[in-house]
Design an enzyme around this catalytic site. Sequence first.
Site, PDB file in Angstrom:
ATOM      1  CG  ASP B 228      26.065 -40.185  77.241  1.00 19.47           C
ATOM      2  OD1 ASP B 228      25.088 -39.640  77.747  1.00 19.47           O
ATOM      3  OD2 ASP B 228      26.030 -41.241  76.587  1.00 19.47           O
ATOM      4  CG  HIS B 322      20.909 -38.345  70.136  1.00 19.57           C
ATOM      5  ND1 HIS B 322      19.937 -39.305  70.294  1.00 19.57           N
ATOM      6  CD2 HIS B 322      21.443 -38.148  71.368  1.00 19.57           C
ATOM      7  CE1 HIS B 322      19.898 -39.687  71.568  1.00 19.57           C
ATOM      8  NE2 HIS B 322      20.798 -39.005  72.240  1.00 19.57           N
TER       9      HIS B 322
END
Lengths: 414, 414
Positions: B228, B322
């Site tokens: 992330d 994404h």
Amino acid sequence: MPEPTAPRPISRRRLLGTAGATGAAGLAAGAVGGTLLGTAHAGSTTTPLTSIGTTVHPFHGTHQPGITSPLQTHGHLLAYDLVPGTDRRGAAALLRRWSQLAAALMAGEAADVDGTHISLDAGPSSLTVTFGFGAALFDTLGLTDALPTALAPLPEFSADALDPDRSGGELWIQIGADDALVAVSALRLLHRAAAGSAVQRWQMTGFNRTPGATARPMSQRNLMGQIDGTNNPQPEDEDYDRRIFVPAQGDPPWMAGGSYAVVRRIRMLLDPWEELAQEEQERVIGRRKSDGAPLGGDSETTPVDLAALDGAGRPVIPVNAHVRVSSPETNDGAAMLRRPFSYHDGLLPDGAPDAGLLFVCWQADPLRGFVPVQRKLDRGDALSPFLRHEASALFAVPGGAARGGYVGQALLEG
Amino acid sequence: MPEPTAPRPISRRRLLGTAGATGAAGLAAGAVGGTLLGTAHAGSTTTPLTSIGTTVHPFHGTHQPGITSPLQTHGHLLAYDLVPGTDRRGAAALLRRWSQLAAALMAGEAADVDGTHISLDAGPSSLTVTFGFGAALFDTLGLTDALPTALAPLPEFSADALDPDRSGGELWIQIGADDALVAVSALRLLHRAAAGSAVQRWQMTGFNRTPGATARPMSQRNLMGQIDGTNNPQPEDEDYDRRIFVPAQGDPPWMAGGSYAVVRRIRMLLDPWEELAQEEQERVIGRRKSDGAPLGGDSETTPVDLAALDGAGRPVIPVNAHVRVSSPETNDGAAMLRRPFSYHDGLLPDGAPDAGLLFVCWQADPLRGFVPVQRKLDRGDALSPFLRHEASALFAVPGGAARGGYVGQALLEG
């Protein structure tokens, strides 16, 4: 002590010098099973940070892991009940799946496990997975002949305000790791492996200090700020194993090398506690807050002198101080190995903190460990007014699995 | 960047080499404010474990801490509403108390603070405390003239299932530390300092990886197992400060050096997610799970090539991946600094995990940061079906306090 695991293709090095740094009071010497996975920084006089990730504990051995191994930073306690219709064979299959998974994850072989792999790039980070059986399991599986007398229900205590939904359970898993993602990853994989066989009854999450956060490695403070576990049995005590583990000629035999875990969710009433002056807190506990020394003593390791009197002839350690009431000397030598996690789950609807201790203690026989101590605390402990026991469970934790075997095999195939 | 604090009697040493080890992808260079409290092990080529405890970040400076400083292992997000009757003067007194407390705790001066001292023997462990103001505060205090246009309510998104009791708030505190007890200790002291002035509206607790748990310091995996924050603005980007902070000639002026924090509790639907094969998960994200490299790329730091086609002429990174939808290149350069914590609060009544991301992102203007990106994600992100936004808040986070001053002084005394 757990046996070292068999040689593996990945090079290893003994974990030196970090056992104490994990912050587990009195448990340091229990870390001898800990080894480093992979290459460590040679030539460094301090432990490299990455040893946090690479420290591995063995799953197989005489005892299960997570009992005498050092406390980890993150902990999850999970209880399951069998799905109606799951018989002894189904339970055995579940314990085999769980054991294989735990062994792989603890060895740092997560990449070989079909699953989410969310902790892929970390080592096992001192992961331990421990399995236990509650008394209800023996009813469900028709194994009441094998029920240990030590699994008799705990007595009720006056400070109890137990929530049955968060108490008991047929099966118990204790997960500990020094990395949050490693712990959650194990939780998710074990949970998924239970699907169809068992449903989760309750789940609790706790924490301890980060290795290295304090230079005083023995200190494991709880949310009251008190150093916890100082009076734990020490590995060098000649009766250490005997107090914690069921002997090899166990009774019942399937519990050879096992132990009993008492689990209590103990909420701390932090609002009134924090209103007390530090000196009042210290008289409640019987130890100095700063360093954990018994009142009148020099340091955390100074033996507690219950006979000491002050100049006015009064006990230096008050008669109802927690350390006196819970002391082995006042309890016929009863002793248990405390291995708790703190928890902090926000505020309750009334504004009080939902916080305290996930108390886990280990003993060869709860009737000679937790029960007599708690009975005494329940009557006269100055700390009791600041505590609420909100959940309770007692589990038989079988001895460790042999390679190729699984935890509880001697019971489920007995 | 925060200014270094003034010299203190305790010797210090610059924190060298540990910024990356905290595991905050892209935030490493934000750690230049980090210093070591006390003596460090000289001559060691690796960082001693105890630097986890002794690392200190400055409270005073141009910006508040906890924005560009490295992600910590433990985080608490707290929102408060003023007690009816608390006026501007009362709010100013609260912010002064909070600021003084935060400064003392962050500097490792907990022993000087009247309070519970539960983290007495640890250093500040990279503690940061950050304060923010919600739009409702301006109504309550009659300060609507000073309300920034950037605090306009966030638009509704189709994936939202917001719980108002866990959204919004007049005041916000973000606490981060690399030791759980240090974080909880700060939480308790700040909470007690609010008594009579403000009541807690909601509280959330999250975590990141333990420093040293992985040898790949850039990796900060979330509970889906994905790395992330790789695409975060980097401190070496020439527009880094401009994207994150309100300039010195701010609009409104009291926000000079400030930033805006969007907070979203994003639950991950882990059960269906974990049913996907790894290759499917990677196509949803557009990155490899193992190392975070963009599909078709070599490593995590390989730039995302949105134009790349495979042999059949199809995009290597799927059109709804994404990483493509959230990429600055497809959003007029919109960028925000993601600085999240994971959370795992057990199972919900329906058996699904109450787990996901406490998404916190920072930007000079949410209308050019979070909002356009989320709008786009909301329309076509392959990840959206696996996410539920369950709580939302937006806070104006003023610039850092000067010594002797407090956070928000320019607003509350303006």
